[in-house]
Design an enzyme around this catalytic site. Sequence first.
Site, PDB file in Angstrom:
ATOM      1  N   ASN A   1       0.667  -1.163  -0.075  1.00  0.00           N
ATOM      2  CA  ASN A   1       0.143   0.009  -0.035  1.00  0.00           C
ATOM      3  C   ASN A   1       0.676   1.167  -0.027  1.00  0.00           C
ATOM      4  O   ASN A   1       1.261   1.652   0.978  1.00  0.00           O
ATOM      5  CB  ASN A   1      -0.829   0.064   1.198  1.00  0.00           C
ATOM      6  CG  ASN A   1      -1.683   1.327   1.273  1.00  0.00           C
ATOM      7  OD1 ASN A   1      -1.712   1.916   0.423  1.00  0.00           O
ATOM      8  ND2 ASN A   1      -2.563   1.327   2.224  1.00  0.00           N
TER       9      ASN A   1
ATOM     10  N   ARG B   1      -2.481  -1.688  -3.814  1.00  0.00           N
ATOM     11  CA  ARG B   1      -3.706  -0.950  -3.663  1.00  0.00           C
ATOM     12  C   ARG B   1      -3.238   0.207  -4.704  1.00  0.00           C
ATOM     13  O   ARG B   1      -2.181   0.671  -4.765  1.00  0.00           O
ATOM     14  CB  ARG B   1      -3.583  -0.467  -2.403  1.00  0.00           C
ATOM     15  CG  ARG B   1      -4.817   0.666  -2.224  1.00  0.00           C
ATOM     16  CD  ARG B   1      -4.478   1.743  -1.178  1.00  0.00           C
ATOM     17  NE  ARG B   1      -5.502   2.675  -1.003  1.00  0.00           N
ATOM     18  CZ  ARG B   1      -5.069   4.058  -0.277  1.00  0.00           C
ATOM     19  NH1 ARG B   1      -3.919   3.952   0.459  1.00  0.00           N
ATOM     20  NH2 ARG B   1      -6.194   4.582  -0.403  1.00  0.00           N
TER      21      ARG B   1
ATOM     22  N   ASP C   1      -9.241   1.229  -5.354  1.00  0.00           N
ATOM     23  CA  ASP C   1     -10.105   1.940  -4.346  1.00  0.00           C
ATOM     24  C   ASP C   1     -11.542   2.227  -4.714  1.00  0.00           C
ATOM     25  O   ASP C   1     -12.386   2.315  -3.917  1.00  0.00           O
ATOM     26  CB  ASP C   1      -9.253   3.107  -3.690  1.00  0.00           C
ATOM     27  CG  ASP C   1      -8.468   2.691  -2.395  1.00  0.00           C
ATOM     28  OD1 ASP C   1      -8.180   1.556  -2.348  1.00  0.00           O
ATOM     29  OD2 ASP C   1      -8.034   3.609  -1.785  1.00  0.00           O
TER      30      ASP C   1
ATOM     31  N   LEU D   1      -9.858   6.895   8.611  1.00  0.00           N
ATOM     32  CA  LEU D   1      -9.290   8.241   9.075  1.00  0.00           C
ATOM     33  C   LEU D   1      -7.836   8.061   9.251  1.00  0.00           C
ATOM     34  O   LEU D   1      -7.323   7.367  10.151  1.00  0.00           O
ATOM     35  CB  LEU D   1      -9.938   8.432  10.701  1.00  0.00           C
ATOM     36  CG  LEU D   1     -11.332   8.543  10.503  1.00  0.00           C
ATOM     37  CD1 LEU D   1     -11.855   8.877  12.001  1.00  0.00           C
ATOM     38  CD2 LEU D   1     -11.985   9.611   9.757  1.00  0.00           C
ATOM     39  N   GLY D   2      -7.170   8.624   8.349  1.00  0.00           N
ATOM     40  CA  GLY D   2      -5.567   8.775   8.163  1.00  0.00           C
ATOM     41  C   GLY D   2      -5.102  10.099   7.756  1.00  0.00           C
ATOM     42  O   GLY D   2      -5.860  11.005   8.098  1.00  0.00           O
ATOM     43  N   ASN D   3      -4.082  10.099   7.081  1.00  0.00           N
ATOM     44  CA  ASN D   3      -3.599  11.380   6.363  1.00  0.00           C
ATOM     45  C   ASN D   3      -4.600  11.778   5.486  1.00  0.00           C
ATOM     46  O   ASN D   3      -4.904  12.931   5.040  1.00  0.00           O
ATOM     47  CB  ASN D   3      -2.314  11.184   5.695  1.00  0.00           C
ATOM     48  CG  ASN D   3      -1.697  12.489   5.171  1.00  0.00           C
ATOM     49  OD1 ASN D   3      -1.597  13.580   5.836  1.00  0.00           O
ATOM     50  ND2 ASN D   3      -1.217  12.685   3.863  1.00  0.00           N
TER      51      ASN D   3
ATOM     52  N   ASP E   1       0.399  15.709  11.132  1.00  0.00           N
ATOM     53  CA  ASP E   1       0.496  14.423  11.958  1.00  0.00           C
ATOM     54  C   ASP E   1      -0.528  14.754  13.159  1.00  0.00           C
ATOM     55  O   ASP E   1       0.023  15.657  14.197  1.00  0.00           O
ATOM     56  CB  ASP E   1       2.046  14.382  12.341  1.00  0.00           C
ATOM     57  CG  ASP E   1       2.191  13.154  13.127  1.00  0.00           C
ATOM     58  OD1 ASP E   1       1.054  12.567  13.863  1.00  0.00           O
ATOM     59  OD2 ASP E   1       3.217  12.285  12.882  1.00  0.00           O
TER      60      ASP E   1
ATOM     61  N   ARG F   1      -0.576  13.481  16.033  1.00  0.00           N
ATOM     62  CA  ARG F   1       0.212  13.148  17.408  1.00  0.00           C
ATOM     63  C   ARG F   1       0.961  14.577  17.630  1.00  0.00           C
ATOM     64  O   ARG F   1       0.921  15.062  18.596  1.00  0.00           O
ATOM     65  CB  ARG F   1       1.390  12.004  17.281  1.00  0.00           C
ATOM     66  CG  ARG F   1       0.673  10.790  16.796  1.00  0.00           C
ATOM     67  CD  ARG F   1       1.533   9.601  16.241  1.00  0.00           C
ATOM     68  NE  ARG F   1       1.883   9.993  14.764  1.00  0.00           N
ATOM     69  CZ  ARG F   1       2.721   9.205  14.252  1.00  0.00           C
ATOM     70  NH1 ARG F   1       2.909   7.928  14.830  1.00  0.00           N
ATOM     71  NH2 ARG F   1       2.804   9.442  13.082  1.00  0.00           N
TER      72      ARG F   1
END
Length: 279
Positions: free
Chosen positions: A7, A64, A121, A182-184, A256, A258
């Site tokens: 991926n 992917r 996708d 939910l990611g970048n 990010d 975090r």
Amino acid sequence: MDILVINSGSSSIKFKLFQMPEERLVAKGLIEHIGEAGSRFTDHYSGLKVILDKVDGVQAVGHRVVHGAEKFKKPVIVDTGVIRGIKKCCAIAPLHNPANLSGILACQRLLPGVKQVAVFDTAFHQSIPAHAYIYGLPYDYYQRQGIRKYGFHGTSHHYVALEASRILKKPLNKLKLITCHLGNGCSITAIDKGSSIDTSMGFTPLEGLVMGTRCGDIDPALVTYIMRKHKLDIKQMEAVLNKESGLKGVSGISNDMRRLEAKAKAGNKRAGLAIDIFI
């Protein structure tokens, strides 16, 4: 049979090596912050080269691929025609298809003769009805240029729906679900009886939710307004929308979460604002 699954995301590469048909996980790994300041990985090829140099015994590779438009509705074995099709979609998935293609081309070099399969996708969202995928634009744009909502993260949404069915102990064809990726990059999808019926991303992965570096939904007139005010050309404006917006643009710090959470706890108001907008 050992199958490598890759991926190549917009800022990361994830891989897993499976022994099939036992579905036994042999190896896995993750590279993050590709192309970002301070990263030793300047592009996806450099990251994939490290991965492929360390993985042995690969007999097939699954990739992917983000955008397949209406052409690719199911997984396909990669050949020159498929590569041309993926390249054609790079214009409408500029953060992803080039990265996905880098993975395919790297494997061709480093694993010559090994079969590769592309999984798109957009394929899962081909079940979306016309009233949900046609934009309020002249219909000729769809007929001539294929301008419509395609949706993305389809493999993720399909998997989450299957897992929800398993955990709830209810048949998928009896469920109505809202799934979240939910990611970048971020999207949500409405799933009815196992089929996607609407999703937040559109013609490109730029539409929908506020994301790591993408703006998500905005007033379309803002694009030309900003271009005029700041004297930006098309390429520069695309970079603003795709690479300088979202959490990164609002916070002025990072995409990010975090880092933003840490900054917000330390009292940084823009970091807190970015988090509030995302939530």
